[in-house]
Design an enzyme around this catalytic site. Structure first.
Site, PDB file in Angstrom:
ATOM      1  N   ASP A   1      -0.311   5.064   0.918  1.00 46.82           N
ATOM      2  CA  ASP A   1      -0.516   6.042   1.985  1.00 46.82           C
ATOM      3  C   ASP A   1      -0.394   5.403   3.365  1.00 46.82           C
ATOM      4  O   ASP A   1      -1.023   4.379   3.656  1.00 46.82           O
ATOM      5  CB  ASP A   1      -1.907   6.696   1.843  1.00 46.82           C
ATOM      6  CG  ASP A   1      -2.026   7.466   0.540  1.00 46.82           C
ATOM      7  OD1 ASP A   1      -1.000   7.999   0.095  1.00 46.82           O
ATOM      8  OD2 ASP A   1      -3.125   7.489  -0.028  1.00 46.82           O
TER       9      ASP A   1
ATOM     10  N   ASP B   1       0.843  -1.190   0.000  1.00 44.32           N
ATOM     11  CA  ASP B   1       0.000   0.000   0.000  1.00 44.32           C
ATOM     12  C   ASP B   1       0.881   1.244   0.000  1.00 44.32           C
ATOM     13  O   ASP B   1       2.068   1.177   0.351  1.00 44.32           O
ATOM     14  CB  ASP B   1      -0.893  -0.034   1.249  1.00 44.32           C
ATOM     15  CG  ASP B   1      -1.753   1.199   1.361  1.00 44.32           C
ATOM     16  OD1 ASP B   1      -2.258   1.660   0.322  1.00 44.32           O
ATOM     17  OD2 ASP B   1      -1.910   1.702   2.495  1.00 44.32           O
TER      18      ASP B   1
END
Ligand SMILES: [Mg+2]
Length: 295
Positions: free
Chosen positions: A103, A101
């Site tokens: 953020d 991922d």
């Protein structure tokens, strides 16, 4: 039988034994791959046999020529089998996929969000103040729409990269297939900025390995490293929760608190892989690393 005949017979028998001593090694390498055989030793052995072959030809020593011909063939076979096995092992490792991922895993989005919020409202919120909650749960309801609007395209341009993230991701990308998987549909205007950020900070990740999606259950990877546990619910691989203030109370998934811990986690997997590989006959990847699901 004359002394010369006995001498020739003994010499030939000795040369034959020396040459055929590599036959069991060929059979063992065929079974186990020859991972522990020194490439330097094989090269020197081959060079020595070539010199002996030349010596035998120059001195018309038939036994020396015959024995070293056999040595050259067998050592070359061992070296070729070792190279093929190494190539296959590397290909197996490359198929091992890790999705990461963006953020709050690679990019410190929370720090930028707090900075903007504090600047707008004259507050001094810190990551500790939002521990166990999302930012919108910690601010007055009247501020929530404005706080959400702060996540505009420019927001994702200049996020700080988490410490050690670049070096660890680069190491992982050298050994495995690494994909960046961001739920960019949460903020549809973020696509361009996120893409530019990734190209600037992670130029070694090809565009083909950047995935902007919504529901991450679509991902076909062995691991997903993410700070939001909701993405693990239908993910078929192994989840790895990256610690963030908002997920402090989450206990359902294995967790890593930093990129150093990510490095250690996969270094441990590689060691288990190597140990299993050294002691067994060419097992499939799913047996080498038990927690990798069948694909
Ligand atoms: Mg995230």
């Amino acid at each position: 039988m004359s002394d010369v005949s006995w001498s020739a017979l003994i010499g030939t028998a000795g040369a034959a034994c020396s040459a055929l001593s590599f036959l069991p090694q060929v059979l063992k390498v065929r079974r186990q791959g020859g991972r522990d055989l020194s490439t330097g030793m094989l090269a020197l052995l081959l060079a020595g046999a070539c010199f002996w072959f030349a010596y035998g030809m120059l001195n018309q020593a038939t036994a020396v020529v015959a024995a070293n011909t056999a040595v050259i063939i067998l050592v070359s076979t061992v070296a070729a089998m070792k190279a093929v096995h190494h190539s296959r092992s590397s290909n197996r490792e490359r198929r091992y996929r890790i999705a990461i991922d963006m953020d709050e895993v690679m990019a410190d989005a929370l720090a930028e969000h707090l900075r903007r919020y504090n600047a707008a409202y004259g507050t001094s919120l810190t990551p500790a103040d939002v521990r166990g909650r999302h930012l919108e749960e910690c601010i007055p309801p009247a501020h929530r729409a404005a706080a959400e609007a702060m996540l505009d395209a420019s927001f994702f341009e200049d996020l700080e990269v988490f410490p050690d993230c670049q070096s660890v991701v680069r190491e992982l990308a050298e050994r495995y297939e690494v994909f960046v998987a961001s739920a960019a549909m949460d903020v549809p205007c973020s696509f361009d900025a996120k893409y530019r950020w990734l190209r600037r900070h992670f130029p070694f990740i090809p565009p083909s390995h950047i995935v902007f999606c919504g529901d991450k259950s679509i991902l076909d990877a062995h691991y997903l490293i993410d700070d939001r546990s909701r993405h693990f619910a239908r993910f078929k691989g192994k989840p790895l929760l990256f610690s963030a203030p908002h997920n402090a109370a989450e206990t359902a998934y294995p967790r890593v608190a930093s990129w150093q811990e990510v490095r250690d986690h996969f270094a441990g997997r590689a060691a288990a892989n190597h140990a299993a590989h050294s002691s067994r006959m060419d097992p499939p990847l799913t047996e080498i690393i038990p927690d990798i699901p069948q694909t």
